[in-house]
Design an enzyme around this catalytic site. Structure first.
Site, PDB file in Angstrom:
ATOM      1  N   GLU A 174       0.832  -1.217   0.000  1.00 40.20           N
ATOM      2  CA  GLU A 174       0.000   0.000   0.000  1.00 40.20           C
ATOM      3  C   GLU A 174       0.863   1.263   0.000  1.00 40.20           C
ATOM      4  OE1 GLU A 174      -2.639  -0.500   3.385  1.00 40.20           O
ATOM      5  OE2 GLU A 174      -4.065  -1.554   2.122  1.00 40.20           O
ATOM      6  N   GLU A 367      -5.557  -8.127  -1.326  1.00 43.68           N
ATOM      7  CA  GLU A 367      -6.232  -7.954  -0.027  1.00 43.68           C
ATOM      8  C   GLU A 367      -7.683  -7.565  -0.262  1.00 43.68           C
ATOM      9  OE1 GLU A 367      -4.734  -5.436   3.143  1.00 43.68           O
ATOM     10  OE2 GLU A 367      -2.674  -5.855   2.517  1.00 43.68           O
TER      11      GLU A 367
HETATM   12  C1  BG6 Z   1      -4.504  -3.020   4.876  1.00 45.54           C
HETATM   13  C2  BG6 Z   1      -3.141  -3.477   5.355  1.00 45.54           C
HETATM   14  O1  BG6 Z   1      -4.534  -1.644   4.862  1.00 45.54           O
HETATM   15  O2  BG6 Z   1      -5.611  -3.349   5.645  1.00 45.54           O
HETATM   16  C3  BG6 Z   1      -3.153  -4.692   6.257  1.00 45.54           C
HETATM   17  O3  BG6 Z   1      -2.276  -3.730   4.255  1.00 45.54           O
HETATM   18  C4  BG6 Z   1      -4.322  -4.583   7.203  1.00 45.54           C
HETATM   19  O4  BG6 Z   1      -1.910  -4.789   6.889  1.00 45.54           O
HETATM   20  C5  BG6 Z   1      -5.609  -4.546   6.411  1.00 45.54           C
HETATM   21  O5  BG6 Z   1      -4.361  -5.553   8.186  1.00 45.54           O
HETATM   22  C6  BG6 Z   1      -6.864  -4.563   7.242  1.00 45.54           C
HETATM   23  O6  BG6 Z   1      -6.817  -3.555   8.189  1.00 45.54           O
HETATM   24  P1  BG6 Z   1      -7.055  -3.827   9.741  1.00 45.54           P
HETATM   25  O7  BG6 Z   1      -6.780  -2.559  10.391  1.00 45.54           O
HETATM   26  O8  BG6 Z   1      -8.469  -4.250   9.867  1.00 45.54           O
HETATM   27  O9  BG6 Z   1      -6.108  -4.898  10.133  1.00 45.54           O
END
Ligand code: BG6
Length: 469
Positions: A174, A367
Site C-alpha cells: 500500500e 487484499e
Molecule cells: C490493509 C493493510 O490496509 O488493511 C493490512 O495492508 C491490514 O496490513 C488490512 O491488516 C486490514 O486492516 P485492519 O486494520 O483491519 O487490520
C-alpha cells in the site's frame, strides 16, 4: 450477469498475511525492531507508547512457530498461493548491517519449502509496514536517499536466496498510504518548521527509485519472476452531480493514481507537476532517476480493496465513516462493518475497470475481506455467514470485472487466519477462515479452529470460483 466460468486455469486463489501481524517472535533468532513493533495501538494511532503496556504483535498468533500447522490448513482449503511478507528485520536486523542474518533467511527457506510441498505459490511482499526502526532513528527513514541502497541490498539478498522458490514479488505494501501514515509507511517524523509535503513527496520519490532498482534486480536474478507494486485502491464517487464534486473526485483519485502512474507508466504525470509547483514542493532528483523509473516499470498491479470513497465540494457534507487509513465521507447508499468500514462490492468492479482502462496491466487483488467479531456457539462452531456473504458479493463483482475484460490474475483474501489488526492492534477484529484462540488482553491458547467460511472458501477454490453459494 455473466454466463459460465470466467476464471482462467491457474487463477491464484489464496489468502494474504504480513509478517508483523502474524509471526510474533519479534526479537527471536536475531530479529531487530521494526516500526510495527513500537506501535501497539495500530497504525492509525501511530502511538509509540503502549496505552496498556501491551504489544499484541510481539506474540501475534505465533505463526513463527506454528507455520506448519497453518500452512497445512491453507492447503486443506486448496490455496494456490499465499501472499506473505518477509520481515526486513529478520534479514537485516538494523537495516544497515554488513551481513544478513542467516537464521532469518533460514526461517523463510523453511516457510517457502512448506508452501511448495503443497504446491502453494508464495507471493512475497518485501516491505509490509515493517521497516527497521534503526533506519528511522539513524537516518530519518525514507526521506534519506541512503534508504534506497539499504533496501536494494536487502532485496538482492532475498532475490538470490529464494530465486528457485519465489516467482511473485511485491515491493511496498500500500505504497500510497505514506501520504497519511508517514511513520509506518516511510519512517518519517517531522519538526515544526518542516515543509511536510515536500518531505513526504521526497520520500515517495526515493521509494520510486528503490522500486525501479529492485524491479531491475529481480528481473536480472530470475528472468521468470514477476514483480508488482501494491496500492490501497478504492474508486471515488462524486457525492452529487455538481460539477465541482466530480472535480473533487478526480483530484482525490489522482492522489492514489499518481503512484501507479509513475510505477506502471514510468513517468511523473503532468497534474502532479502543477501540484508540486503550487505547494512549493521541490524534489531532489539524481541524474539517472527518471530513466531508471522509465525503464523499470512493474509487471503487475497489486491492490488492496476494502471500500470506495465519496468526494464532495459542499462544506455541508459532514457525516463521516471510518476507514482503515482515515475517516471519510459517509455514503448514504452503503452499509458498514462493525468497525464502520463501508461495504461496496460494486466499487470493486468499478475500481478494477478504472485501473485496467488506464494501464492494461494484469491486476492482482492481494487484499480484501471483512473484519468482524466472531463467536463460538455451544457446539463449538463459528457460523460466520456475514463473512461468507461479504466475500461472495466481492468475488461476484470480481467475476463481472473479468467478464468486462479486466485481466485479474489472482485473489487473496486478507487474513485467512485471524491475526492482529494493523489499524487498531486488536485481535477481536477477525478476518480469518481459521479462528485463533487469543483475545485483546493476550489471553488464549492460540488453538486454531475452522469456521464455516473455511468450508465455503474451499468449495470456491475447488470450483475455480464457479460455486459461490
Ligand atoms: C490493509 C493493510 O490496509 O488493511 C493490512 O495492508 C491490514 O496490513 C488490512 O491488516 C486490514 O486492516 P485492519 O486494520 O483491519 O487490520
Amino acid at each position: 450477469m455473466c454466463a459460465g466460468n470466467v476464471f482462467k486455469e491457474g487463477f491464484l486463489w489464496g489468502g494474504a498475511l504480513s509478517a508483523n501481524q502474524c509471526e510474533g517472535a519479534y526479537l527471536k533468532d536475531g530479529k531487530g525492531l521494526s516500526v510495527a513493533d513500537v506501535l501497539p495501538g495500530g497504525m492509525i494511532s501511530e502511538v509509540i507508547n503502549p496505552p496498556n503496556g501491551k504489544f499484541p504483535s510481539h506474540e501475534a498468533i505465533d505463526f513463527y512457530h506454528r507455520y506448519k500447522e497453518d500452512i497445512k490448513l491453507f492447503a486443506e482449503m486448496g490455496f494456490k498461493c499465499l501472499r506473505m511478507s518477509i520481515a526486513w528485520t529478520r534479514i537485516f536486523p538494523n537495516g544497515d548491517d554488513e551481513f544478513p542474518n542467516e537464521e532469518g533467511l533460514r526461517f523463510y527457506d523453511d516457510v517457502f519449502n512448506e508452501l511448495l510441498k503443497y504446491n502453494i505459490e508464495p507471493v512475497v511482499t518485501l516491505s509490509h509496514y515493517e521497516m527497521p526502526l534503526n533506519l528511522v532513528d539513524k537516518y530519518g527513514g525514507w526521506k534519506n536517499r541512503k534508504l534506497i541502497g539499504f533496501f536494494e541490498k536487502y532485496a538482492k539478498v532475498v532475490f538470490e536466496r529464494y530465486k528457485e522458490k519465489v516467482k511473485y514479488w511485491l515491493t511496498f505494501n500500500e505504497m500510497n498510504t505514506i501520504l497519511h501514515m508517514t511513520f509506518i509507511g516511510g519512517g518519517i517524523t517531522f519538526k515544526d518548521e518542516d515543509n511536510r509535503r515536500e518531505i513526504i513527496y521526497q520520500s515517495i520519490h526515493n521509494q520510486f527509485v528503490a522500486n525501479a532498482k529492485v524491479t531491475k534486480l529481480c528481473h536480472e536474478i530470475n528472468k521468470d519472476s514477476l514483480i508488482g507494486c501494491m496500492i490501497n485502491y478504492g474508486c471515488i464517487y462524486p457525492m452529487a452531480c455538481r460539477p465541482l464534486d466530480s472535480m473533487e473526485a478526480l483530484e482525490m483519485d489522482r492522489k492514489t493514481l499518481f503512484f501507479t502512474d509513475v510505477l506502471v507508466r514510468g513517468y511523473y504525470p503532468s497534474y502532479i507537476k502543477r501540484f508540486f509547483k503550487e505547494n512549493n514542493i521541490n524534489i531532489k532528483l539524481e541524474e539517472d532517476d527518471l530513466s531508471l523509473i522509465k525503464e523499470n516499470t512493474v509487471d503487475y498491479i497489486g491492490i488492496s480493496y476494502y471500500m470506495s470513497r465519496v468526494a464532495s465540494s459542499n462544506k455541508e457534507d459532514k457525516e463521516m465513516a471510518n476507514g482503515n487509513i482515515f475517516k471519510m465521507l459517509k455514503n448514504p447508499y452503503l452499509e458498514a462493518s462493525e468497525w464502520g468500514w463501508q461495504i461496496d462490492p460494486v466499487g470493486l468492479r468499478y475500481s478494477l475497470n478504472t485501473l485496467y482502462d488506464r494501464y492494461q496491466k494484469p491486476i492482482f487483488i492481494v487484499e480484501n475481506g471483512l473484519g468482524a467479531i466472531d463467536t463460538i456457539n455451544e457446539e463449538g462452531e463459528i457460523n460466520d455467514d456475514y463473512r461468507i456473504g461479504y466475500l461472495r458479493e466481492h468475488i461476484s463483482a470480481l467475476k463481472e470485472a473479468i467478464s468486462d475484460g479486466v485481466d485479474v490474475i489472482g485473489y487473496t483474501s486478507w487474513g485467512p487466519i485471524d491475526i492482529v489488526s494493523a489499524s487498531t492492534g486488536e485481535l477481536k477484529k477477525r478476518y480469518g477462515f481459521i479462528y485463533v484462540d487469543k483475545d485483546d488482553d493476550g489471553n488464549g491458547t492460540l488453538e486454531r479452529r475452522k469456521k464455516k467460511s473455511f468450508y465455503w472458501y474451499k468449495k470456491v477454490i475447488e470450483s475455480n470460483g464457479e460455486i459461490l453459494i
